[in-house]
Every structure is written in C-alpha cells, then in structure tokens.
Design an enzyme around this catalytic site. Structure first.
Site, mmCIF file in Angstrom:
data_model
loop_
_atom_site.group_PDB
_atom_site.id
_atom_site.type_symbol
_atom_site.label_atom_id
_atom_site.label_comp_id
_atom_site.label_asym_id
_atom_site.label_seq_id
_atom_site.Cartn_x
_atom_site.Cartn_y
_atom_site.Cartn_z
ATOM 1 C CB CYS A 1 -0.948 0.014 1.191
ATOM 2 S SG CYS A 1 -2.090 -1.367 1.154
ATOM 3 C CG HIS B 1 -3.144 3.248 2.268
ATOM 4 N ND1 HIS B 1 -3.631 2.869 1.035
ATOM 5 C CD2 HIS B 1 -3.264 2.166 3.078
ATOM 6 C CE1 HIS B 1 -4.012 1.614 1.105
ATOM 7 N NE2 HIS B 1 -3.811 1.160 2.323
ATOM 8 C CG ASN C 1 -6.651 -0.858 1.310
ATOM 9 O OD1 ASN C 1 -5.949 -0.476 0.379
ATOM 10 N ND2 ASN C 1 -6.156 -1.306 2.450
#
Ligand code: UT7
Length: 349
Positions: free
Chosen positions: A124, A266, A296
């Site tokens: 990520c 993020h 996500n």
C-alpha cells in the site's frame, strides 16, 4: 531554485463491476452495518474474470498522459507541447505474473517505445515509493518525464471465505505524470520521508508463491496462496507510522500541520484516517476520504483519492498537499507538494 520533479498529469481507472456491502453479506457472515462502522467502506470495484492489473494500469496511464498533454496545451499548429515519457514506474503487489515485471508490458501497450520501465513492490506504500523513485531519477537527470502508476487487483488474491479482507480491499489504478522543472513551481515534489520495518513482514503477506515457499510444482498448503492480514496490529502501526512519517516530512518541508490544506493518506480505514488526523492535530476538512466508494485499492489508493478530490473540487490549485501511505513490508512513506493547475484530457486510446 533547484531541479525538481513536477506533477503535471493525473488519471485513474476502476473496473466496472461494483460489489456492495449488501452483496458481500449475501455470501459471508458480515453486514453493511459492520463494514461501514468498522471501516467506513460502502462498496468496492472488482475486476472481471481475465481482467488484470496491467489492464487497469494501461487505462489509468492513458488518462494521466492525456491530462499531461491537455495541461501543457498545444502549439499553434495543433502539435502537443509535451516531450515523450522516458520512464515508467509501476507500483503493484499483484503483477500480471511473478516474472517478468508488469511495467514493460504497460509501457508497450501505451505505445511508449523502448523506455526504461520496472515495478516497485511496497504494497500500500507502493505509490509513494514509486513517486520517490521516479522523482529521484528526474532530479538526477536520468529521466526527463515519467509516468508513475499505482495499480492492484487484490480481489484476485483474496480468500473468498475471508470476510475481513474481502470487506476492505477493492481493485483499481491511479497514475500521475512527472516532468523535470524547478522546486519553486506548483506541482514540484518538495520532499519525501520513507521507511520500512521487516520485523512486521508476516503481518501482511501471501505466504506461498515465492522462493521460500513455491506453490509449483507441489500444491501450496491449503489457503497459503491467499493474502492474509493481521488487522489489529496493522491498524496500530498504520496510525503510528503514517503520523510519524508525516510529522518528520512536515518539519523538513517547513510546514506546520495547520498550514496543510489536504492530507491524502492511504485509504485503508476511516478510523485510521481519523486517528492520524488526531495525532497530527488536523481538522476533518483537511482529510481527503474516498474509501466509502472504492475501499482499499492498495497501490492505487493515493492517486485515486487525488483524482476524486480534484474531480469533486475539494483539491484546488495552490493547496498544500501531504501524501502519506502505510502498507505491507512493513513500509511507510510521505510526500509533499503544492497542488498544480491540471487539465483532464481525453485518452488517445
Ligand atoms: O492497507 C494496508 C494496511 N491495512 C490496514 O491498515 C488495515 C488495518 N486494520 C483494520 O482496518 C482493522 O483491523 C480491520 C478492519 C481489518 C478489522 O477491524 P477491527 O475492528 O480491528 O476488528 P477485529 O479484527 O478486531 O475483529 C473484531 C470482530 C471479530 O469477531 P470476534 O472475534 O470479536 O467475535 C472479527 O471476527 O469483528 C469480526 N469481524 C467481522 N465481523 C463482521 C472481522 N471482520 C468482519 C466482517 N464482518 N467483515
């Protein structure tokens, strides 16, 4: 003034199919209420069978290139005023194949010729790492113009029976174009803070498929080809490491948290975003959040949040922007820039 990498194009791509919380709740022991209250996510996009990370990366890359062309404008004879891209960096943890990298295929399909291209693997945090890599190559004079893409299709590596990861992750791609310019221009990347801690490697992992545990020729132990995450410690580290990284970058850049217009972190969990905001002393209006619509999206998360914030008018030219990410590795990273004036162009393909 010194040579700097300047952001001059932005694009993104999401697969068509949307999976709502309600649809997940028909398949798994979960509910819209649990997912919304524990994560802030309402839906996610997932690829169709056969659709891969490179497909999304090519679409996002084409949009970012079109945006860079439209931003630069055209000469009187209608010719584009932009130099060709001479570097492609793709952040992904779900490459089309374990070998070779996916970036050369993306560069080829975008018609970019024989430019250097490679993948960056930082889960990520991948987009921030890829941005730092491309920006460094530009400031070092190795490249003049770079396409930086974050693309992932985590739906292809999730355990269909794992209600936690299936509730969180979605597929997507986001991209930016960087050009050589100077540090005083809007869009110039003003600094980075990057870090890692391999002692947490097992917290976010796919156990099989690498050199330590091949899934071929013998079968992987059951389920070990799937992605797993130990949610609670990851949550704690995400808050801690994004807050610390942001703070140290702000000090280096000489901004205090109140002077930052937008923090694009993020998009893992709305409770993580709020906790980072609390640690940094931010107000809600400073925090960009699009995870309710996309979940996500791993390496795509920050550029897709930028794209949505621009499209919604939330992110404006002149805004001081802090990007911060956290992910598997463990890895974390932050970047700072003043948001430039950008056009959205129509992709050639
Ligand atoms: O992107 C890279 C970085 N990733 C992250 O930053 C993610 C960080 N972690 C998180 O966002 C959260 O830890 C999760 C969203 C993954 C989980 O939320 P949580 O509040 O930490 O839940 P938990 O893991 O502590 O589980 C609480 C309960 C458990 O049930 P019991 O043991 O208390 O009976 C879970 O089994 O919630 C249960 N649970 C669910 N229930 C309904 C876990 N997932 C679900 C679900 N639906 N989807």
């Amino acid at each position: 003034m010194s040579r700097a990498a300047v952001l001059c194009g932005l694009g993104g791509s999401l697969p068509e199919r949307i999976v709502s919380n309600e649809e997940l709740a028909e398949q798994l022991d979960t509910s819209d209420r649990w997912i919304r209250t524990r994560t802030g996510i309402g839906q996610r996009h997932v690829v169709a069978p056969g659709q891969s990370t490179s497909d999304l990366a090519v679409a996002a890359g084409a949009q970012a290139l079109a945006s860079a062309r439209a931003t630069a404008g055209q000469a009187d004879d209608g010719a584009d005023l932009v130099d060709p891209v001479d570097l492609v960096v793709l952040a992904t943890s779900t490459p089309d194949r374990p070998c070779p990298a996916t970036a050369p295929d993306v560069a080829h399909r975008l018609g970019l010729g024989h430019v250097p291209s490679f993948d960056v693997s930082a889960v990520c945090t991948g987009f921030v790492y890829a941005l730092a890599t491309a920006a460094s190559m530009i400031t070092a004079g190795i490249a003049g113009r770079a396409l930086v893409i974050g693309a992932d299709t985590f739906s292809t590596i999730l355990d269909p029976a794992d209600r936690t990861t299936r509730a969180i992750f979605g597929d997507g791609a986001g991209a930016v174009v960087l050009r050589a310019g100077d540090s005083g221009e809007p869009g110039a990347l003003l600094g980075f803070d990057l870090g890692s801690d391999g002692s947490g490697a097992d917290l976010i992992t796919v156990r099989a498929g690498g050199s330590r545990q091949r899934s071929v020729p013998g079968p992987a132990a059951e389920g070990e080809e799937f992605f797993t995450m130990d949610g609670r410690p990851v949550f704690t580290r995400a808050v801690l490491d994004m807050s610390r990284s942001s703070q140290s970058l702000l000090e280096r850049v000489g901004w205090n948290a109140a002077e930052v217009d937008k923090v694009v972190a993020h998009q893992a969990n709305i409770r993580i975003l709020n906790a980072v905001g609390e640690q940094l002393g931010l107000e809600e209006k400073q925090i960009v959040a699009n995870l309710d619509r996309v979940g996500n999206t791993v390496a795509a998360s920050i550029p897709l949040a930028l794209r949505d914030a621009v499209a919604g008018g939330e992110l404006q030219p002149g805004h001081r922007v802090l990007l911060t990410g956290f992910g598997g590795g463990l890895t974390w990273g932050s970047a700072a820039l003043v948001w430039p004036e950008l056009e959205t162009g129509r992709p050639h393909r």
